[in-house]
Scaffold this active site. Structure first.
Site, PDB file in Angstrom:
ATOM      1  N   SER A 240     -45.340  20.883  -6.123  1.00  9.23           N
ATOM      2  CA  SER A 240     -44.424  21.996  -6.388  1.00  9.23           C
ATOM      3  C   SER A 240     -43.628  21.759  -7.664  1.00  9.23           C
ATOM      4  CB  SER A 240     -43.483  22.208  -5.200  1.00  9.23           C
ATOM      5  OG  SER A 240     -42.549  21.153  -5.066  1.00  9.23           O
TER       6      SER A 240
ATOM      7  N   PRO B  47     -47.021  17.435  -1.386  1.00  8.70           N
ATOM      8  CA  PRO B  47     -46.549  18.825  -1.505  1.00  8.70           C
ATOM      9  C   PRO B  47     -45.357  18.961  -2.439  1.00  8.70           C
ATOM     10  CG  PRO B  47     -47.016  18.299   0.787  1.00  8.70           C
ATOM     11  CD  PRO B  47     -47.099  17.007   0.030  1.00  8.70           C
ATOM     12  N   TYR B  48     -44.396  18.043  -2.334  1.00  8.19           N
ATOM     13  CA  TYR B  48     -43.205  18.121  -3.175  1.00  8.19           C
ATOM     14  C   TYR B  48     -43.566  17.893  -4.647  1.00  8.19           C
ATOM     15  CZ  TYR B  48     -38.381  17.437  -4.707  1.00  8.19           C
ATOM     16  OH  TYR B  48     -37.175  17.553  -5.355  1.00  8.19           O
ATOM     17  N   SER B  49     -44.378  16.874  -4.907  1.00 11.29           N
ATOM     18  CA  SER B  49     -44.768  16.581  -6.288  1.00 11.29           C
ATOM     19  C   SER B  49     -45.551  17.738  -6.897  1.00 11.29           C
ATOM     20  CB  SER B  49     -45.612  15.303  -6.347  1.00 11.29           C
ATOM     21  OG  SER B  49     -44.839  14.168  -6.039  1.00 11.29           O
TER      22      SER B  49
END
Length: 340
Positions: free
Chosen positions: A201, A197-199
């Protein structure tokens, strides 16, 4: 008798060595001239700082908080977006009367619009010199199959859609000032390490940044991207990461946990405790100085790689073929029980 063939060979080899050395000096000279010129060019600062307004999101703590204080000291009129009232109060105490704060939740459109209205009234006809999209969240997510859709939505709402929404809300004011947009991405916006999810985003921030840069160039607006490596902040605290990882593990179905093994989570948490604390860069100024330069330099860079790990490991790794990056990243990855 002297063998002329040997003499000619030695002479030819000597000439080649001289030519190679001269070529090395020539290339070295060009590099020195290039980087010397770039360094000199980047020293020039924008004039009339006291007349320029800078809008920064995520100023409660971390990079945004330090940047707000630094730009305030440099004479800019800082508009600091804080998530909490406590963050606003503490920041005002540490800064001059020029600095104003707005309560801001970048995942809430009403909050963004309200802040934009305050900014419009504050900057007037001069427009907004810069917006720094610093607000963001991070969390360990483990393998992608541990995720549910809401995990992706939460991350995207803040880290990507929040950046887009804040930018669009003040873009007319920035065009008026022929100012700049500074987006905070990450090295994982170039290469995925583990947290899907972080990557995702941050990859989205990179794409938005590139599109906006091309769109705004005819208007004289600069769009810049900061790509920090791994730094020690509240979001990267090992105990915080371990706690969140445990929550993901606890909600997994029994069959998925069996695939990874009962001791998998303990091994991962041990890695967090052992490696993360040592590998994180504690010098937050490396990032803040890049952000400040992007705001205050007459000739800012299009991209900034903040941190030695970003410059000499993650950035070069991102240009390598996938089979090389996969091999390097998988080498120290803890393998699930079912894969051993």
């Amino acid at each position: 008798m002297v063998d002329m063939r040997i003499v000619c060979f030695d002479l030819k080899e000597s000439i080649q060595r001289v030519d190679s050395f001269e070529m090395f000096l020539y290339i070295l000279g060009l590099l020195v001239i290039f980087y010397g010129y770039r360094w000199f060019k980047e020293l020039k600062q924008v004039p009339n700082k006291s007349e320029k307004h800078v809008y920064i999101t995520g100023c409660d703590t971390g990079f945004g908080n330090l940047l707000a204080k630094h730009l305030d000291e440099k004479g800019f009129c800082v508009i600091a977006g804080c998530y909490t009232e406590k963050g606003e109060i503490e920041l005002k105490k540490a800064c001059s009367a020029r600095l104003i704060t707005v309560q801001l939740d970048v995942s809430d459109n009403d909050s963004i619009k309200k802040a934009a209205g305050i900014i419009k009234n504050t900057v007037g006809e001069k427009g907004l010199w810069a917006v720094v999209n610093n607000a963001g969240i991070s969390q360990p997510s483990g393998p992608t199959e541990w995720m549910v859709l809401d995990d992706f939505k939460k991350m995207l709402n803040v880290n990507l859609l929040g950046v887009i929404a804040v930018t669009l809300s003040v873009l007319p004011f920035i065009k008026k000032a022929k100012g700049r947009v500074v987006n905070i991405s990450s090295v994982v916006g170039r290469i995925c390490v583990n947290s899907a999810p972080y990557s995702i985003s941050k990859h989205g921030v990179e794409a938005f940044n590139d599109c906006l840069r091309l769109n705004m160039a005819p208007f004289g607006v600069k769009v810049l991207c900061i790509e920090p490596g791994f730094f020690k902040t509240s979001m990267s605290d090992p105990s915080f990461l371990q706690h969140n990882l445990q929550k993901f593990w606890d909600r997994l179905p029994e069959d998925v946990r069996n695939d990874y093994g009962s001791d998998y989570i303990d091994k991962v948490k041990a890695v967090f405790a052992k490696r993360i604390g040592k590998s994180l860069d504690q010098d937050l100024w490396k990032v803040v100085s890049c952000m400040a330069h992007a705001v205050s330099a007459v000739h800012p860079r299009t991209r900034y790689s903040a941190g030695w790990d970003a410059k000499f490991f993650w950035l070069p790794l991102s240009y390598m073929p996938s089979f090389i990056t996969d091999a390097i990243l998988l080498k120290n990855t803890i393998k699930p029980k079912a894969c051993i």
